[in-house]
Write an enzyme that holds these catalytic residues in place. Sequence first.
Site, PDB file in Angstrom:
ATOM      1  CG  LEU A 128     -50.511   8.516 -32.460  1.00  0.00           C
ATOM      2  CD1 LEU A 128     -50.043   8.905 -34.034  1.00  0.00           C
ATOM      3  CD2 LEU A 128     -49.652   9.609 -31.643  1.00  0.00           C
ATOM      4  CE1 TYR A 129     -50.851   7.805 -27.919  1.00  0.00           C
ATOM      5  CE2 TYR A 129     -52.251   6.851 -26.301  1.00  0.00           C
ATOM      6  CZ  TYR A 129     -51.467   7.708 -26.771  1.00  0.00           C
ATOM      7  OH  TYR A 129     -51.124   8.773 -25.814  1.00  0.00           O
ATOM      8  N   PRO A 130     -51.128   2.471 -31.525  1.00  0.00           N
ATOM      9  CG  PRO A 130     -50.159   0.584 -32.048  1.00  0.00           C
ATOM     10  CD  PRO A 130     -51.319   1.212 -32.482  1.00  0.00           C
ATOM     11  N   GLY A 186     -54.884   3.094 -34.589  1.00  0.00           N
ATOM     12  CA  GLY A 186     -56.083   2.866 -34.228  1.00  0.00           C
ATOM     13  C   GLY A 186     -56.173   1.651 -33.540  1.00  0.00           C
TER      14      GLY A 186
END
Length: 143
Positions: free
Chosen positions: A52-54, A63
């Site tokens: 999920l990040y950021p 990604g």
Amino acid sequence: MEYRKLGRTDLDVSLICLGTMTWGQQNTEAEGHEQMDYAFEKGINFFDTAELYPIPPKAETQGRTEEIIGTWFKKSSNREKIILATKVAGRSPMNWFRGGETRLDRSNIEEALNNSLKRLQTDYVDLYQLHWPDRRIAMFGSG
């Protein structure tokens, strides 16, 4: 730095885990690399990330945090010295994961893991987790 066993494994993880959820949006790749260098020099060997990040989540940055960790692994050759945790996103209104299908079934988990491995430039993760359960939940201020 103090270390503890990770669950019932024989992996020794630092008491402090480096969270990475801002890299690629609030922090640059260079800043992420600097933070990983600093943490590693201080004995931190446990890094946490997610597909999920950021944060805050956006289709155009999803990604990116894993990609930054991957470029650090390639540059530093420290992959074998890091205990790496990442997470798969469950069902959500964020329709940019895996073509909009985020059920936590075998095919989606495998696809998410394979995508993470590519971004991380590694062939394994040490701890793979569900980011949230496979049911509708309120997210990021939604009701």
